[in-house]
Design a protein around this motif. Structure first.
Motif, PDB file in Angstrom:
ATOM      1  N   ASP A  19       8.087  11.561   9.906  1.00  0.00           N
ATOM      2  CA  ASP A  19       7.521  12.751  10.540  1.00  0.00           C
ATOM      3  C   ASP A  19       6.910  12.426  11.899  1.00  0.00           C
ATOM      4  OD1 ASP A  19       6.736  15.564  10.430  1.00  0.00           O
ATOM      5  OD2 ASP A  19       4.686  14.847  10.163  1.00  0.00           O
ATOM      6  N   ASP A  20       6.740  11.124  12.165  1.00  0.00           N
ATOM      7  CA  ASP A  20       6.137  10.617  13.403  1.00  0.00           C
ATOM      8  C   ASP A  20       4.722  11.151  13.600  1.00  0.00           C
ATOM      9  OD1 ASP A  20       6.095   9.041  15.676  1.00  0.00           O
ATOM     10  OD2 ASP A  20       6.893  10.607  16.976  1.00  0.00           O
ATOM     11  N   THR A  21       3.937  11.150  12.509  1.00  0.00           N
ATOM     12  CA  THR A  21       2.554  11.619  12.580  1.00  0.00           C
ATOM     13  C   THR A  21       1.643  10.715  11.772  1.00  0.00           C
ATOM     14  OG1 THR A  21       2.858  13.094  10.673  1.00  0.00           O
ATOM     15  CG2 THR A  21       3.180  14.055  12.880  1.00  0.00           C
ATOM     16  N   GLY A  22       0.351  10.820  12.056  1.00  0.00           N
ATOM     17  CA  GLY A  22      -0.684  10.184  11.275  1.00  0.00           C
ATOM     18  C   GLY A  22      -1.739  11.215  10.912  1.00  0.00           C
ATOM     19  N   VAL A  23      -2.620  10.858   9.983  1.00  0.00           N
ATOM     20  CA  VAL A  23      -3.720  11.730   9.585  1.00  0.00           C
ATOM     21  C   VAL A  23      -5.036  11.001   9.810  1.00  0.00           C
ATOM     22  CG1 VAL A  23      -4.826  13.009   7.708  1.00  0.00           C
ATOM     23  CG2 VAL A  23      -2.331  12.912   7.841  1.00  0.00           C
ATOM     24  N   VAL A  24      -5.938  11.653  10.546  1.00  0.00           N
ATOM     25  CA  VAL A  24      -7.315  11.169  10.661  1.00  0.00           C
ATOM     26  C   VAL A  24      -8.185  12.027   9.747  1.00  0.00           C
ATOM     27  CG1 VAL A  24      -7.133  10.153  12.949  1.00  0.00           C
ATOM     28  CG2 VAL A  24      -7.653  12.583  12.744  1.00  0.00           C
ATOM     29  N   TRP A  25      -9.186  11.403   9.147  1.00  0.00           N
ATOM     30  CA  TRP A  25      -9.974  12.081   8.109  1.00  0.00           C
ATOM     31  C   TRP A  25     -11.318  11.392   7.980  1.00  0.00           C
ATOM     32  CZ3 TRP A  25     -11.954   9.524   3.876  1.00  0.00           C
ATOM     33  CH2 TRP A  25     -12.500  10.309   2.843  1.00  0.00           C
ATOM     34  N   HIS A  26     -12.309  12.139   7.656  1.00  0.00           N
ATOM     35  CA  HIS A  26     -13.513  11.596   7.039  1.00  0.00           C
ATOM     36  C   HIS A  26     -14.119  12.672   6.148  1.00  0.00           C
ATOM     37  CE1 HIS A  26     -15.646   7.624   8.180  1.00  0.00           C
ATOM     38  NE2 HIS A  26     -15.311   7.680   6.903  1.00  0.00           N
ATOM     39  N   SER A  51       0.848  -1.180   0.000  1.00  0.00           N
ATOM     40  CA  SER A  51       0.000   0.000   0.000  1.00  0.00           C
ATOM     41  C   SER A  51       0.891   1.238   0.000  1.00  0.00           C
ATOM     42  CB  SER A  51      -0.897  -0.028   1.238  1.00  0.00           C
ATOM     43  OG  SER A  51      -1.641   1.152   1.382  1.00  0.00           O
ATOM     44  N   ILE A  52       0.364   2.366  -0.509  1.00  0.00           N
ATOM     45  CA  ILE A  52       1.234   3.519  -0.732  1.00  0.00           C
ATOM     46  C   ILE A  52       0.642   4.800  -0.131  1.00  0.00           C
ATOM     47  CG2 ILE A  52       2.382   2.619  -2.769  1.00  0.00           C
ATOM     48  CD1 ILE A  52       0.359   4.084  -4.501  1.00  0.00           C
ATOM     49  N   PRO A  53       1.502   5.666   0.431  1.00  0.00           N
ATOM     50  CA  PRO A  53       1.046   6.974   0.912  1.00  0.00           C
ATOM     51  C   PRO A  53       0.863   7.943  -0.233  1.00  0.00           C
ATOM     52  CG  PRO A  53       3.386   6.738   1.296  1.00  0.00           C
ATOM     53  CD  PRO A  53       2.926   5.431   0.699  1.00  0.00           C
ATOM     54  N   GLU A  54       0.228   9.055   0.058  1.00  0.00           N
ATOM     55  CA  GLU A  54       0.113  10.121  -0.923  1.00  0.00           C
ATOM     56  C   GLU A  54       0.399  11.449  -0.239  1.00  0.00           C
ATOM     57  OE1 GLU A  54      -4.227  11.070  -1.931  1.00  0.00           O
ATOM     58  OE2 GLU A  54      -4.356   9.026  -1.167  1.00  0.00           O
ATOM     59  N   PRO A  55       0.832  12.449  -0.996  1.00  0.00           N
ATOM     60  CA  PRO A  55       1.229  13.722  -0.387  1.00  0.00           C
ATOM     61  C   PRO A  55       0.074  14.400   0.338  1.00  0.00           C
ATOM     62  CG  PRO A  55       1.980  13.581  -2.664  1.00  0.00           C
ATOM     63  CD  PRO A  55       1.060  12.428  -2.449  1.00  0.00           C
ATOM     64  N   ARG A  56       0.384  15.011   1.479  1.00  0.00           N
ATOM     65  CA  ARG A  56      -0.598  15.779   2.247  1.00  0.00           C
ATOM     66  C   ARG A  56      -0.614  17.207   1.715  1.00  0.00           C
ATOM     67  NH1 ARG A  56       1.399  14.085   8.370  1.00  0.00           N
ATOM     68  NH2 ARG A  56       1.332  11.809   8.104  1.00  0.00           N
ATOM     69  N   ASP A  68     -11.544   7.756   9.860  1.00  0.00           N
ATOM     70  CA  ASP A  68     -10.574   6.848   9.249  1.00  0.00           C
ATOM     71  C   ASP A  68      -9.169   7.353   9.565  1.00  0.00           C
ATOM     72  OD1 ASP A  68     -12.757   5.664   8.039  1.00  0.00           O
ATOM     73  OD2 ASP A  68     -12.197   6.189   5.995  1.00  0.00           O
ATOM     74  N   LEU A  69      -8.255   6.439   9.776  1.00  0.00           N
ATOM     75  CA  LEU A  69      -6.830   6.780   9.771  1.00  0.00           C
ATOM     76  C   LEU A  69      -6.354   6.558   8.339  1.00  0.00           C
ATOM     77  CD1 LEU A  69      -4.393   7.540  11.583  1.00  0.00           C
ATOM     78  CD2 LEU A  69      -3.946   5.094  11.812  1.00  0.00           C
ATOM     79  N   VAL A  70      -5.902   7.620   7.668  1.00  0.00           N
ATOM     80  CA  VAL A  70      -5.632   7.519   6.227  1.00  0.00           C
ATOM     81  C   VAL A  70      -4.167   7.646   5.857  1.00  0.00           C
ATOM     82  CG1 VAL A  70      -7.952   8.266   5.574  1.00  0.00           C
ATOM     83  CG2 VAL A  70      -6.137   9.976   5.861  1.00  0.00           C
ATOM     84  N   ASP A  71      -3.311   7.962   6.823  1.00  0.00           N
ATOM     85  CA  ASP A  71      -1.887   8.052   6.504  1.00  0.00           C
ATOM     86  C   ASP A  71      -1.087   7.936   7.787  1.00  0.00           C
ATOM     87  OD1 ASP A  71       0.434   8.454   4.885  1.00  0.00           O
ATOM     88  OD2 ASP A  71       0.514  10.530   5.552  1.00  0.00           O
ATOM     89  N   MET A  72       0.087   7.296   7.687  1.00  0.00           N
ATOM     90  CA  MET A  72       1.049   7.235   8.785  1.00  0.00           C
ATOM     91  C   MET A  72       2.423   7.533   8.205  1.00  0.00           C
ATOM     92  SD  MET A  72      -0.492   6.497  11.689  1.00  0.00           S
ATOM     93  CE  MET A  72       0.455   5.519  12.850  1.00  0.00           C
ATOM     94  N   ASP A  73       3.140   8.446   8.831  1.00  0.00           N
ATOM     95  CA  ASP A  73       4.461   8.852   8.355  1.00  0.00           C
ATOM     96  C   ASP A  73       5.458   8.640   9.486  1.00  0.00           C
ATOM     97  OD1 ASP A  73       6.786  10.180   7.554  1.00  0.00           O
ATOM     98  OD2 ASP A  73       5.681  11.739   6.473  1.00  0.00           O
ATOM     99  N   ALA A  74       6.231   7.557   9.400  1.00  0.00           N
ATOM    100  CA  ALA A  74       7.179   7.239  10.470  1.00  0.00           C
ATOM    101  C   ALA A  74       8.282   8.282  10.564  1.00  0.00           C
ATOM    102  CB  ALA A  74       7.771   5.844  10.238  1.00  0.00           C
ATOM    103  N   GLY A 132       1.194   8.786  21.254  1.00  0.00           N
ATOM    104  CA  GLY A 132       2.075   8.703  22.406  1.00  0.00           C
ATOM    105  C   GLY A 132       3.270   7.819  22.165  1.00  0.00           C
ATOM    106  N   ARG A 133       3.143   6.881  21.233  1.00  0.00           N
ATOM    107  CA  ARG A 133       4.247   6.035  20.796  1.00  0.00           C
ATOM    108  C   ARG A 133       4.633   6.445  19.384  1.00  0.00           C
ATOM    109  NH1 ARG A 133       1.764   1.013  20.092  1.00  0.00           N
ATOM    110  NH2 ARG A 133       3.819   0.064  19.878  1.00  0.00           N
ATOM    111  N   GLY A 134       5.720   5.926  18.881  1.00  0.00           N
ATOM    112  CA  GLY A 134       6.145   6.249  17.534  1.00  0.00           C
ATOM    113  C   GLY A 134       5.126   5.820  16.501  1.00  0.00           C
ATOM    114  N   ALA A 135       4.979   6.629  15.430  1.00  0.00           N
ATOM    115  CA  ALA A 135       3.991   6.332  14.399  1.00  0.00           C
ATOM    116  C   ALA A 135       4.264   4.983  13.736  1.00  0.00           C
ATOM    117  CB  ALA A 135       3.982   7.440  13.356  1.00  0.00           C
ATOM    118  N   GLY A 136       5.531   4.640  13.551  1.00  0.00           N
ATOM    119  CA  GLY A 136       5.857   3.356  12.940  1.00  0.00           C
ATOM    120  C   GLY A 136       5.413   2.185  13.797  1.00  0.00           C
ATOM    121  N   ASP A 137       5.575   2.307  15.115  1.00  0.00           N
ATOM    122  CA  ASP A 137       5.143   1.238  16.019  1.00  0.00           C
ATOM    123  C   ASP A 137       3.617   1.127  16.034  1.00  0.00           C
ATOM    124  OD1 ASP A 137       7.758   0.659  16.735  1.00  0.00           O
ATOM    125  OD2 ASP A 137       7.736   2.009  18.459  1.00  0.00           O
ATOM    126  N   VAL A 138       2.933   2.266  16.062  1.00  0.00           N
ATOM    127  CA  VAL A 138       1.467   2.237  16.042  1.00  0.00           C
ATOM    128  C   VAL A 138       0.974   1.624  14.739  1.00  0.00           C
ATOM    129  CG1 VAL A 138      -0.630   3.643  16.090  1.00  0.00           C
ATOM    130  CG2 VAL A 138       1.286   4.210  17.596  1.00  0.00           C
TER     131      VAL A 138
END
Length: 460
Positions: free
Chosen positions: A333-340, A92-97, A325-331, A416-422
């Motif tokens: 940047d250590d962030t995720g994106v929630v969206w609907h 699966s692939i990310p897309e630019p924010r 929905d959680l639609v992106d995770m960036d290890a 609270g934990r790293g985005a990659g671990d989550v």
């Protein structure tokens, strides 16, 4: 090694952008030195995907890889998993924010796939990575079996607390109206009425979409005008959307209010697409935002357990909740994106920002709310049925002040934990693609509620 590939996509997303990414994925796979067999174009429907499956079977491939180029439901993923005994993987692939539409929504496809494959006890490897980046090592590791989905061990049932028992009591005896059946391939939204009642004491009434549509069509003009006043007070740009489609959308809010009053419902689970667009002609997203702000949760895609999750979190937070929905995770940047699409409660708006009226990015009809989520501490929770084990999934994060990642209602958060671990835990847990979000830290109360409901706890 002979690697069979099946590139999955949907024509309602940005097809040219999807094809660009598919080209990059194929180039990265060719560079591995393995023999790549299978279709090199997007498979948009069941007929094309089944033809691709047959071609791979005839070629006697050693492994199968699903290229999750855009969002798709999990029906074909489950069929692929059942058709082959060989190792299975998903890329699966990310897309630019960039603040525009969610053009691929590939991660959500992976999310649905991991849940469905987990329910079917089908092992798989996975990768969430930009095909234009340095992916060679990760691809090699996945093909060697080094990136398995795994399966998390659930924690114990926590001790029930006074606050937790109060939350369970607040939900017990309430009613959810499920309006229409969940879409095919959305195993994340499946439920059993008896199991729901035994777990929570919540009853589910199963209504038809036409029940809501008929009510909305019969709404007096004066009642629709009152909802228009509310929308005018909360949103700019109402005059820029199609007026007839807007009117139909606003009438859905009155229809939901009517059902709530007649049935005594505490929440709704609504099959929002495609029929609200294709058969009725207006989005329910904006009305869902209004209902959510009034603390009457509306779960899209007829997600009954999503509605229950919202009810429990709302009781814990004493505040509106957002099923996201959680639609992106960036290890990195250590962030995720929630969206609907556009249905977060208006009280979650970033201060100083004007909410806008907009249209559904794929279906092009109003009414959707558009605004970034405000900064602050948030709790995310799901009453999950992943791997066939009822339990509570709990997480904690900080919503950041960032530019809006995608249109609709969205926010960038740091767990609270790293985005990659989550991210790894989400795949290993088989978590459903909807989580409920509320502002504040409500973990202690929810742990106690899990104990009161007899639910094992999984914190990610």
């Amino acid at each position: 090694m002979k690697l069979g590939i099946l590139p999955l996509g949907r024509p309602t997303f940005d097809v040219p952008f999807a094809e660009e990414n598919l080209t990059a994925m194929l180039a990265a796979l060719d560079a591995t030195g393995h023999e790549i067999v299978g279709p090199r174009e997007l498979l948009f429907d069941e007929v094309a995907t089944k033809a691709g499956i047959a071609a791979l079977k005839a070629a006697e491939v050693d492994q199968v890889m699903i290229l999750q180029v855009t969002f798709t439901d999990a029906s074909m993923t489950v069929a692929i998993g059942a058709a082959f005994a060989q190792p299975l993987s998903i890329w699966s692939i990310p897309e630019p924010r960039l603040g525009g539409r969610l053009r691929l929504n590939s991660f959500c496809g992976l999310n649905l796939a991991s849940h469905a494959l987990g329910l079917n006890n089908r092992a798989f490897g996975w990768l969430y990575a930009d095909p234009t980046g340095d992916v060679a090592a990760d691809l090699t590791a996945m093909l060697a079996g080094g990136r398995p989905s795994g399966k998390l061990t659930l924690g114990a049932v926590p001790e029930a607390t006074e606050a937790g028992r109060a939350i369970a009591k607040a939900v017990n005896g309430q009613r959810i109206a499920r309006i229409g059946e969940h879409p095919a391939g959305f195993d994340t939204c499946a439920y059993d009425k008896a199991d729901m009642k035994a777990l929570s004491g919540v009853e589910v009434d199963e209504l038809a979409l036409e029940d809501l549509f008929d009510l909305a069509r019969a709404v007096p003009a004066e009642a629709a005008a009152e909802v228009r006043k509310q929308a005018d007070a909360e949103l700019s740009g109402l005059d820029e959307v199609d007026p007839e489609e807007l009117d139909r959308s606003l009438r859905l809010k009155v229809g939901l209010d009517t059902l709530k009053e007649k049935g005594g419902y505490g929440a709704f689970a609504i099959r929002c697409w495609p029929e609200t667009f294709t058969e009725y002609g207006g989005a329910v997203c904006g009305p869902a935002s209004m209902m959510g702000e009034a603390r009457v949760p509306c779960a899209c895609e007829a997600d009954v357990y999503g509605a229950l999750t919202q009810m429990v979190l709302s009781a814990a937070a004493d505040a509106p909740v957002f099923l996201t929905d959680l639609v992106d995770m960036d290890a990195d940047d250590d962030t995720g994106v929630v969206w609907h699409c556009g249905q977060a409660p208006i009280s979650m708006i970033e201060p100083g920002v004007a909410a806008e009226a907009t249209i559904h990015t794929n279906r092009k009809q109003p009414l959707l709310y558009q605004f970034p989520l405000k900064a602050g501490e948030v709790t995310l929770m799901r009453i999950s049925q992943a791997h066939g084990r009822p339990h509570m999934v709990l997480s904690h994060a900080m919503m950041l002040t960032r530019p809006m990642a995608f249109t609709g209602t969205s926010g960038v958060l740091r767990f609270g934990r790293g985005a990659g671990d989550v991210l790894s835990d989400i795949i290993a847990s088989g978590l459903e693609h909807h989580m409920a979000l509320a502002y504040g830290d409500h973990r202690d109360a929810l742990r106690g509620a899990a104990g009161a409901m007899g639910l094992p706890l999984l914190e990610i």
